[in-house]
Scaffold this motif. Structure first.
Motif, PDB file in Angstrom:
ATOM      1  N   ARG A  73       0.838  -1.215   0.000  1.00  0.00           N
ATOM      2  CA  ARG A  73       0.000   0.000   0.000  1.00  0.00           C
ATOM      3  C   ARG A  73       0.868   1.259   0.000  1.00  0.00           C
ATOM      4  O   ARG A  73       0.542   2.252  -0.639  1.00  0.00           O
ATOM      5  CB  ARG A  73      -0.917   0.006   1.217  1.00  0.00           C
ATOM      6  N   GLN A  74       1.981   1.211   0.723  1.00  0.00           N
ATOM      7  CA  GLN A  74       2.874   2.361   0.811  1.00  0.00           C
ATOM      8  C   GLN A  74       3.631   2.596  -0.492  1.00  0.00           C
ATOM      9  O   GLN A  74       3.953   3.737  -0.822  1.00  0.00           O
ATOM     10  CB  GLN A  74       3.882   2.156   1.950  1.00  0.00           C
ATOM     11  N   ASN A  75       3.940   1.529  -1.238  1.00  0.00           N
ATOM     12  CA  ASN A  75       4.732   1.671  -2.459  1.00  0.00           C
ATOM     13  C   ASN A  75       4.273   0.656  -3.511  1.00  0.00           C
ATOM     14  O   ASN A  75       4.983  -0.299  -3.823  1.00  0.00           O
ATOM     15  CB  ASN A  75       6.220   1.476  -2.131  1.00  0.00           C
ATOM     16  N   PRO A  76       3.072   0.863  -4.078  1.00  0.00           N
ATOM     17  CA  PRO A  76       2.559  -0.110  -5.045  1.00  0.00           C
ATOM     18  C   PRO A  76       3.393  -0.216  -6.319  1.00  0.00           C
ATOM     19  O   PRO A  76       3.377  -1.234  -6.995  1.00  0.00           O
ATOM     20  CB  PRO A  76       1.145   0.394  -5.344  1.00  0.00           C
ATOM     21  N   ASP A  77       4.163   0.824  -6.635  1.00  0.00           N
ATOM     22  CA  ASP A  77       4.986   0.787  -7.848  1.00  0.00           C
ATOM     23  C   ASP A  77       6.174  -0.162  -7.725  1.00  0.00           C
ATOM     24  O   ASP A  77       6.822  -0.475  -8.717  1.00  0.00           O
ATOM     25  CB  ASP A  77       5.485   2.187  -8.198  1.00  0.00           C
ATOM     26  N   ALA A  78       6.467  -0.628  -6.518  1.00  0.00           N
ATOM     27  CA  ALA A  78       7.569  -1.562  -6.322  1.00  0.00           C
ATOM     28  C   ALA A  78       7.189  -2.981  -6.743  1.00  0.00           C
ATOM     29  O   ALA A  78       8.056  -3.835  -6.887  1.00  0.00           O
ATOM     30  CB  ALA A  78       8.016  -1.557  -4.864  1.00  0.00           C
ATOM     31  N   ALA A  79       5.904  -3.225  -6.943  1.00  0.00           N
ATOM     32  CA  ALA A  79       5.445  -4.561  -7.325  1.00  0.00           C
ATOM     33  C   ALA A  79       5.870  -4.880  -8.757  1.00  0.00           C
ATOM     34  O   ALA A  79       5.985  -3.993  -9.603  1.00  0.00           O
ATOM     35  CB  ALA A  79       3.927  -4.643  -7.213  1.00  0.00           C
ATOM     36  N   ILE A  80       6.114  -6.151  -8.998  1.00  0.00           N
ATOM     37  CA  ILE A  80       6.477  -6.628 -10.331  1.00  0.00           C
ATOM     38  C   ILE A  80       5.258  -7.340 -10.907  1.00  0.00           C
ATOM     39  O   ILE A  80       4.703  -8.237 -10.254  1.00  0.00           O
ATOM     40  CB  ILE A  80       7.674  -7.597 -10.255  1.00  0.00           C
ATOM     41  N   PRO A  81       4.826  -6.969 -12.108  1.00  0.00           N
ATOM     42  CA  PRO A  81       3.658  -7.633 -12.699  1.00  0.00           C
ATOM     43  C   PRO A  81       3.897  -9.134 -12.856  1.00  0.00           C
ATOM     44  O   PRO A  81       5.012  -9.578 -13.152  1.00  0.00           O
ATOM     45  CB  PRO A  81       3.520  -6.972 -14.075  1.00  0.00           C
ATOM     46  N   TRP A  82       2.845  -9.917 -12.634  1.00  0.00           N
ATOM     47  CA  TRP A  82       2.955 -11.362 -12.719  1.00  0.00           C
ATOM     48  C   TRP A  82       3.523 -11.802 -14.069  1.00  0.00           C
ATOM     49  O   TRP A  82       4.325 -12.733 -14.140  1.00  0.00           O
ATOM     50  CB  TRP A  82       1.608 -12.038 -12.477  1.00  0.00           C
ATOM     51  N   GLU A  83       3.123 -11.154 -15.140  1.00  0.00           N
ATOM     52  CA  GLU A  83       3.600 -11.533 -16.467  1.00  0.00           C
ATOM     53  C   GLU A  83       5.128 -11.463 -16.542  1.00  0.00           C
ATOM     54  O   GLU A  83       5.761 -12.317 -17.159  1.00  0.00           O
ATOM     55  CB  GLU A  83       2.968 -10.646 -17.545  1.00  0.00           C
ATOM     56  N   ASP A  84       5.729 -10.458 -15.897  1.00  0.00           N
ATOM     57  CA  ASP A  84       7.193 -10.333 -15.880  1.00  0.00           C
ATOM     58  C   ASP A  84       7.830 -11.462 -15.069  1.00  0.00           C
ATOM     59  O   ASP A  84       8.831 -12.055 -15.476  1.00  0.00           O
ATOM     60  CB  ASP A  84       7.623  -8.986 -15.296  1.00  0.00           C
ATOM     61  N   VAL A  85       7.246 -11.754 -13.915  1.00  0.00           N
ATOM     62  CA  VAL A  85       7.765 -12.825 -13.067  1.00  0.00           C
ATOM     63  C   VAL A  85       7.647 -14.161 -13.800  1.00  0.00           C
ATOM     64  O   VAL A  85       8.603 -14.948 -13.840  1.00  0.00           O
ATOM     65  CB  VAL A  85       6.999 -12.882 -11.722  1.00  0.00           C
ATOM     66  N   GLU A  86       6.485 -14.393 -14.387  1.00  0.00           N
ATOM     67  CA  GLU A  86       6.263 -15.647 -15.106  1.00  0.00           C
ATOM     68  C   GLU A  86       7.260 -15.807 -16.254  1.00  0.00           C
ATOM     69  O   GLU A  86       7.837 -16.886 -16.444  1.00  0.00           O
ATOM     70  CB  GLU A  86       4.832 -15.705 -15.628  1.00  0.00           C
ATOM     71  N   ALA A  87       7.489 -14.736 -17.019  1.00  0.00           N
ATOM     72  CA  ALA A  87       8.423 -14.795 -18.141  1.00  0.00           C
ATOM     73  C   ALA A  87       9.840 -15.131 -17.654  1.00  0.00           C
ATOM     74  O   ALA A  87      10.544 -15.941 -18.270  1.00  0.00           O
ATOM     75  CB  ALA A  87       8.419 -13.470 -18.902  1.00  0.00           C
ATOM     76  N   LYS A  88      10.259 -14.544 -16.541  1.00  0.00           N
ATOM     77  CA  LYS A  88      11.574 -14.837 -15.992  1.00  0.00           C
ATOM     78  C   LYS A  88      11.681 -16.284 -15.524  1.00  0.00           C
ATOM     79  O   LYS A  88      12.712 -16.944 -15.732  1.00  0.00           O
ATOM     80  CB  LYS A  88      11.911 -13.883 -14.841  1.00  0.00           C
ATOM     81  N   LEU A  89      10.631 -16.785 -14.898  1.00  0.00           N
ATOM     82  CA  LEU A  89      10.643 -18.170 -14.444  1.00  0.00           C
ATOM     83  C   LEU A  89      10.692 -19.142 -15.617  1.00  0.00           C
ATOM     84  O   LEU A  89      11.424 -20.131 -15.585  1.00  0.00           O
ATOM     85  CB  LEU A  89       9.415 -18.452 -13.579  1.00  0.00           C
ATOM     86  N   ILE A  90       9.923 -18.857 -16.651  1.00  0.00           N
ATOM     87  CA  ILE A  90       9.919 -19.722 -17.844  1.00  0.00           C
ATOM     88  C   ILE A  90      11.276 -19.685 -18.514  1.00  0.00           C
ATOM     89  O   ILE A  90      11.796 -20.729 -18.936  1.00  0.00           O
ATOM     90  CB  ILE A  90       8.783 -19.321 -18.794  1.00  0.00           C
ATOM     91  N   ALA A  91      11.866 -18.489 -18.602  1.00  0.00           N
ATOM     92  CA  ALA A  91      13.183 -18.379 -19.224  1.00  0.00           C
ATOM     93  C   ALA A  91      14.232 -19.164 -18.432  1.00  0.00           C
ATOM     94  O   ALA A  91      15.128 -19.777 -19.020  1.00  0.00           O
ATOM     95  CB  ALA A  91      13.597 -16.898 -19.320  1.00  0.00           C
ATOM     96  N   ARG A  92      14.088 -19.175 -17.125  1.00  0.00           N
ATOM     97  CA  ARG A  92      15.087 -19.856 -16.289  1.00  0.00           C
ATOM     98  C   ARG A  92      14.850 -21.362 -16.192  1.00  0.00           C
ATOM     99  O   ARG A  92      15.786 -22.144 -16.256  1.00  0.00           O
ATOM    100  CB  ARG A  92      15.069 -19.240 -14.891  1.00  0.00           C
ATOM    101  N   PHE A  93      13.577 -21.753 -16.038  1.00  0.00           N
ATOM    102  CA  PHE A  93      13.276 -23.152 -15.770  1.00  0.00           C
ATOM    103  C   PHE A  93      12.520 -23.863 -16.887  1.00  0.00           C
ATOM    104  O   PHE A  93      12.319 -25.066 -16.808  1.00  0.00           O
ATOM    105  CB  PHE A  93      12.456 -23.273 -14.475  1.00  0.00           C
ATOM    106  N   GLY A  94      12.034 -23.122 -17.872  1.00  0.00           N
ATOM    107  CA  GLY A  94      11.214 -23.717 -18.920  1.00  0.00           C
ATOM    108  C   GLY A  94       9.785 -23.890 -18.442  1.00  0.00           C
ATOM    109  O   GLY A  94       9.458 -23.629 -17.312  1.00  0.00           O
ATOM    110  N   LYS A  95       8.943 -24.321 -19.350  1.00  0.00           N
ATOM    111  CA  LYS A  95       7.526 -24.508 -18.995  1.00  0.00           C
ATOM    112  C   LYS A  95       7.269 -25.752 -18.246  1.00  0.00           C
ATOM    113  O   LYS A  95       7.842 -26.723 -18.257  1.00  0.00           O
ATOM    114  CB  LYS A  95       6.656 -24.486 -20.243  1.00  0.00           C
TER     115      LYS A  95
END
Length: 77
Positions: free
Chosen positions: A55-77
């Motif tokens: 609530r204090q800093n909502p801009d610090a959040a990372i969109p799920w799509e970005d997190v998911e893309a990084k996980l897929i790139a690192r570990f595959g689907k």
């Protein structure tokens, strides 16, 4: 559609579609979902502190799509 059919279809949905389903499920549970969970006081405090930090800093959040893309790139689907 049975529960098993629904669960088997989830991987075929886009991240946005899965998020919409999650949001709908959370709305069905209502605002008291946290109180209904079997959480320890420590877990409850951790969740509350993280919600407050967001609530204090909502801009610090990372969109799920970005997190998911990084996980897929690192570990595959």
């Amino acid at each position: 559609m049975s529960k098993s059919e629904i669960l088997s279809e989830l991987p075929n949905l886009s991240a946005k579609e899965r998020r919409e389903i999650l949001d709908s499920l959370l709305q069905l549970e209502g605002a008291g979902w946290l109180d209904a969970a079997d959480l320890t006081d420590e877990e409850r405090q951790l969740i509350e502190s993280r919600l407050e930090a967001h609530r204090q800093n909502p801009d610090a959040a990372i969109p799920w799509e970005d997190v998911e893309a990084k996980l897929i790139a690192r570990f595959g689907k």
